[in-house]
Design a protein around this motif. Structure first.
Motif, PDB file in Angstrom:
ATOM      1  N   ILE A 215       7.113  13.000   2.298  1.00 10.07           N
ATOM      2  CA  ILE A 215       6.239  14.036   1.725  1.00 10.07           C
ATOM      3  C   ILE A 215       4.911  13.420   1.289  1.00 10.07           C
ATOM      4  CG2 ILE A 215       5.962  15.611  -0.232  1.00 10.07           C
ATOM      5  CD1 ILE A 215       8.980  16.187   0.018  1.00 10.07           C
ATOM      6  N   ALA A 216       4.956  12.247   0.681  1.00 11.85           N
ATOM      7  CA  ALA A 216       3.716  11.584   0.249  1.00 11.85           C
ATOM      8  C   ALA A 216       2.851  11.234   1.453  1.00 11.85           C
ATOM      9  CB  ALA A 216       4.048  10.326  -0.547  1.00 11.85           C
ATOM     10  N   SER A 217       3.455  10.758   2.524  1.00 12.53           N
ATOM     11  CA  SER A 217       2.686  10.451   3.744  1.00 12.53           C
ATOM     12  C   SER A 217       2.040  11.705   4.304  1.00 12.53           C
ATOM     13  CB  SER A 217       3.594   9.830   4.794  1.00 12.53           C
ATOM     14  OG  SER A 217       4.090   8.611   4.365  1.00 12.53           O
ATOM     15  N   TYR A 218       2.818  12.782   4.373  1.00 12.44           N
ATOM     16  CA  TYR A 218       2.298  14.035   4.901  1.00 12.44           C
ATOM     17  C   TYR A 218       1.143  14.562   4.042  1.00 12.44           C
ATOM     18  CZ  TYR A 218       1.957  18.970   6.020  1.00 12.44           C
ATOM     19  OH  TYR A 218       1.472  20.197   6.347  1.00 12.44           O
TER      20      TYR A 218
ATOM     21  N   ARG B  61      -5.898   7.017   1.942  1.00  7.92           N
ATOM     22  CA  ARG B  61      -5.260   7.966   1.027  1.00  7.92           C
ATOM     23  C   ARG B  61      -3.747   8.045   1.240  1.00  7.92           C
ATOM     24  NH1 ARG B  61      -8.284  13.330  -0.468  1.00  7.92           N
ATOM     25  NH2 ARG B  61      -9.583  11.721  -1.371  1.00  7.92           N
ATOM     26  N   PRO B  62      -3.244   8.168   2.488  1.00 10.44           N
ATOM     27  CA  PRO B  62      -1.783   8.166   2.646  1.00 10.44           C
ATOM     28  C   PRO B  62      -1.145   6.868   2.146  1.00 10.44           C
ATOM     29  CG  PRO B  62      -2.813   8.914   4.659  1.00 10.44           C
ATOM     30  CD  PRO B  62      -3.904   8.462   3.752  1.00 10.44           C
ATOM     31  N   ALA B  63      -1.810   5.745   2.337  1.00 14.22           N
ATOM     32  CA  ALA B  63      -1.259   4.472   1.867  1.00 14.22           C
ATOM     33  C   ALA B  63      -1.185   4.433   0.350  1.00 14.22           C
ATOM     34  CB  ALA B  63      -2.100   3.310   2.397  1.00 14.22           C
ATOM     35  N   VAL B  64      -2.181   4.996  -0.314  1.00 20.16           N
ATOM     36  CA  VAL B  64      -2.151   5.039  -1.776  1.00 20.16           C
ATOM     37  C   VAL B  64      -1.026   5.954  -2.252  1.00 20.16           C
ATOM     38  CG1 VAL B  64      -3.436   5.797  -3.813  1.00 20.16           C
ATOM     39  CG2 VAL B  64      -4.576   4.439  -2.061  1.00 20.16           C
ATOM     40  N   TYR B  65      -0.844   7.090  -1.600  1.00 18.79           N
ATOM     41  CA  TYR B  65       0.239   8.005  -1.978  1.00 18.79           C
ATOM     42  C   TYR B  65       1.598   7.316  -1.827  1.00 18.79           C
ATOM     43  CZ  TYR B  65      -2.867  12.117  -2.106  1.00 18.79           C
ATOM     44  OH  TYR B  65      -3.833  13.039  -2.418  1.00 18.79           O
TER      45      TYR B  65
ATOM     46  N   GLY C  10       6.237   4.116  -4.136  1.00 24.21           N
ATOM     47  CA  GLY C  10       6.885   2.813  -4.257  1.00 24.21           C
ATOM     48  C   GLY C  10       6.952   2.320  -5.690  1.00 24.21           C
ATOM     49  N   VAL C  11       5.891   2.533  -6.441  1.00 22.96           N
ATOM     50  CA  VAL C  11       5.882   2.124  -7.854  1.00 22.96           C
ATOM     51  C   VAL C  11       6.874   2.968  -8.653  1.00 22.96           C
ATOM     52  CG1 VAL C  11       4.455   2.058  -9.941  1.00 22.96           C
ATOM     53  CG2 VAL C  11       3.559   1.174  -7.779  1.00 22.96           C
ATOM     54  N   LEU C  12       6.951   4.245  -8.338  1.00 29.28           N
ATOM     55  CA  LEU C  12       7.939   5.095  -9.018  1.00 29.28           C
ATOM     56  C   LEU C  12       9.367   4.664  -8.702  1.00 29.28           C
ATOM     57  CD1 LEU C  12       6.278   8.615  -8.621  1.00 29.28           C
ATOM     58  CD2 LEU C  12       6.433   7.213 -10.685  1.00 29.28           C
ATOM     59  N   VAL C  13       9.609   4.271  -7.464  1.00 28.92           N
ATOM     60  CA  VAL C  13      10.933   3.771  -7.077  1.00 28.92           C
ATOM     61  C   VAL C  13      11.254   2.488  -7.832  1.00 28.92           C
ATOM     62  CG1 VAL C  13      12.259   2.827  -5.140  1.00 28.92           C
ATOM     63  CG2 VAL C  13      10.921   4.905  -4.829  1.00 28.92           C
ATOM     64  N   LEU C  14      10.263   1.621  -8.001  1.00 23.11           N
ATOM     65  CA  LEU C  14      10.482   0.398  -8.778  1.00 23.11           C
ATOM     66  C   LEU C  14      10.756   0.718 -10.250  1.00 23.11           C
ATOM     67  CD1 LEU C  14       7.824  -1.957  -7.178  1.00 23.11           C
ATOM     68  CD2 LEU C  14      10.309  -2.117  -6.977  1.00 23.11           C
ATOM     69  N   ALA C  15      10.150   1.771 -10.766  1.00 26.87           N
ATOM     70  CA  ALA C  15      10.434   2.193 -12.143  1.00 26.87           C
ATOM     71  C   ALA C  15      11.875   2.688 -12.263  1.00 26.87           C
ATOM     72  CB  ALA C  15       9.459   3.279 -12.569  1.00 26.87           C
TER      73      ALA C  15
ATOM     74  N   LEU D   5       4.922  -2.794   0.166  1.00 26.57           N
ATOM     75  CA  LEU D   5       4.500  -3.709   1.230  1.00 26.57           C
ATOM     76  C   LEU D   5       3.913  -2.945   2.416  1.00 26.57           C
ATOM     77  CD1 LEU D   5       4.448  -6.659   2.243  1.00 26.57           C
ATOM     78  CD2 LEU D   5       6.678  -6.213   3.257  1.00 26.57           C
ATOM     79  N   ILE D   6       4.563  -1.878   2.815  1.00 23.33           N
ATOM     80  CA  ILE D   6       4.044  -1.058   3.921  1.00 23.33           C
ATOM     81  C   ILE D   6       2.676  -0.497   3.560  1.00 23.33           C
ATOM     82  CG2 ILE D   6       4.402   1.133   5.130  1.00 23.33           C
ATOM     83  CD1 ILE D   6       7.420   0.447   5.085  1.00 23.33           C
ATOM     84  N   SER D   7       2.531  -0.063   2.338  1.00 21.99           N
ATOM     85  CA  SER D   7       1.245   0.469   1.880  1.00 21.99           C
ATOM     86  C   SER D   7       0.169  -0.612   1.898  1.00 21.99           C
ATOM     87  CB  SER D   7       1.394   1.036   0.474  1.00 21.99           C
ATOM     88  OG  SER D   7       0.160   1.466  -0.002  1.00 21.99           O
ATOM     89  N   GLY D   8       0.519  -1.813   1.451  1.00 22.84           N
ATOM     90  CA  GLY D   8      -0.446  -2.915   1.473  1.00 22.84           C
ATOM     91  C   GLY D   8      -0.871  -3.291   2.874  1.00 22.84           C
ATOM     92  N   ILE D   9       0.072  -3.307   3.801  1.00 25.73           N
ATOM     93  CA  ILE D   9      -0.256  -3.612   5.203  1.00 25.73           C
ATOM     94  C   ILE D   9      -1.155  -2.521   5.782  1.00 25.73           C
ATOM     95  CG2 ILE D   9       0.737  -3.806   7.518  1.00 25.73           C
ATOM     96  CD1 ILE D   9       3.140  -5.222   6.181  1.00 25.73           C
ATOM     97  N   ALA D  10      -0.863  -1.268   5.465  1.00 24.31           N
ATOM     98  CA  ALA D  10      -1.710  -0.167   5.946  1.00 24.31           C
ATOM     99  C   ALA D  10      -3.120  -0.272   5.382  1.00 24.31           C
ATOM    100  CB  ALA D  10      -1.087   1.177   5.570  1.00 24.31           C
ATOM    101  N   GLN D  11      -3.229  -0.645   4.108  1.00 27.43           N
ATOM    102  CA  GLN D  11      -4.551  -0.809   3.497  1.00 27.43           C
ATOM    103  C   GLN D  11      -5.314  -1.948   4.160  1.00 27.43           C
ATOM    104  OE1 GLN D  11      -6.168   1.035   1.597  1.00 27.43           O
ATOM    105  NE2 GLN D  11      -4.942   1.913  -0.015  1.00 27.43           N
TER     106      GLN D  11
END
Length: 129
Positions: free
Chosen positions: A21-24, A48-52, A57-62, A88-94
C-alpha cells in the motif's frame, strides 16, 4: 511459543500488505499513471515511494522493539528482519534514484595524437614521429 509464531506470521502478512500500500500510494503521489499504457514513466521519481516504504520499515522496527519488550522473540526476530529489509530496499532505491538524477559528467573525448606539428605538413615537421 505457538502464539508467538502465529503472531509473527500474522504481522509479516500485515507488513507485506502495508509495504505494498505504501509503494502504491507513493507512486501515485509521484505521478505514476498506473492504467495509462501510453504514459511516459521515465520522468517519475522513485524518491517518494522509497520514503513511504522506509516509514513502513521504521514502523515495523518499532513493532520489533515492542515484541522484544513483550519477550516474543520469534516475532521480534521476524519483525527485525522485515523492517531492516524494507529500510535497505528503500535505501537502495534512493541511491539508484540519486545516480539517475545526477549522472556522471562525461569525460573529454579523444583529441587525436598528442604530438604537435609545426606547420601541418608532412611527418618530418611533427615532433615525436
Amino acid at each position: 511459543m505457538a502464539a508467538d509464531i502465529l503472531l509473527a506470521i500474522v504481522l509479516l502478512a500485515v507488513d507485506a500488505v502495508a509495504s505494498l500500500i505504501a509503494s502504491y500510494k507513493g507512486m501515485d503521489a509521484a505521478g505514476y499513471a498506473f492504467f495509462d499504457t501510453g504514459a511516459d514513466h521515465s520522468t517519475v521519481s522513485m524518491t517518494r515511494p522509497a520514503v513511504y516504504v522506509a516509514v513502513v520499515g521504521v514502523l515495523v522496527l518499532a513493532v520489533a522493539l515492542l515484541a522484544y519488550k513483550s519477550q516474543a522473540f520469534v516475532t521480534m526476530c521476524a519483525q527485525t528482519l522485515a523492517g531492516l529489509a524494507l529500510v535497505l530496499i528503500s535505501g537502495i532505491a534512493q541511491a539508484n534514484q540519486y545516480h539517475e538524477d545526477h549522472p556522471p559528467t562525461p569525460e573529454s573525448g579523444y583529441s587525436g595524437p598528442q604530438s604537435q606539428c609545426r606547420s601541418g605538413g608532412d611527418n618530418s615537421e611533427c615532433h615525436g614521429s
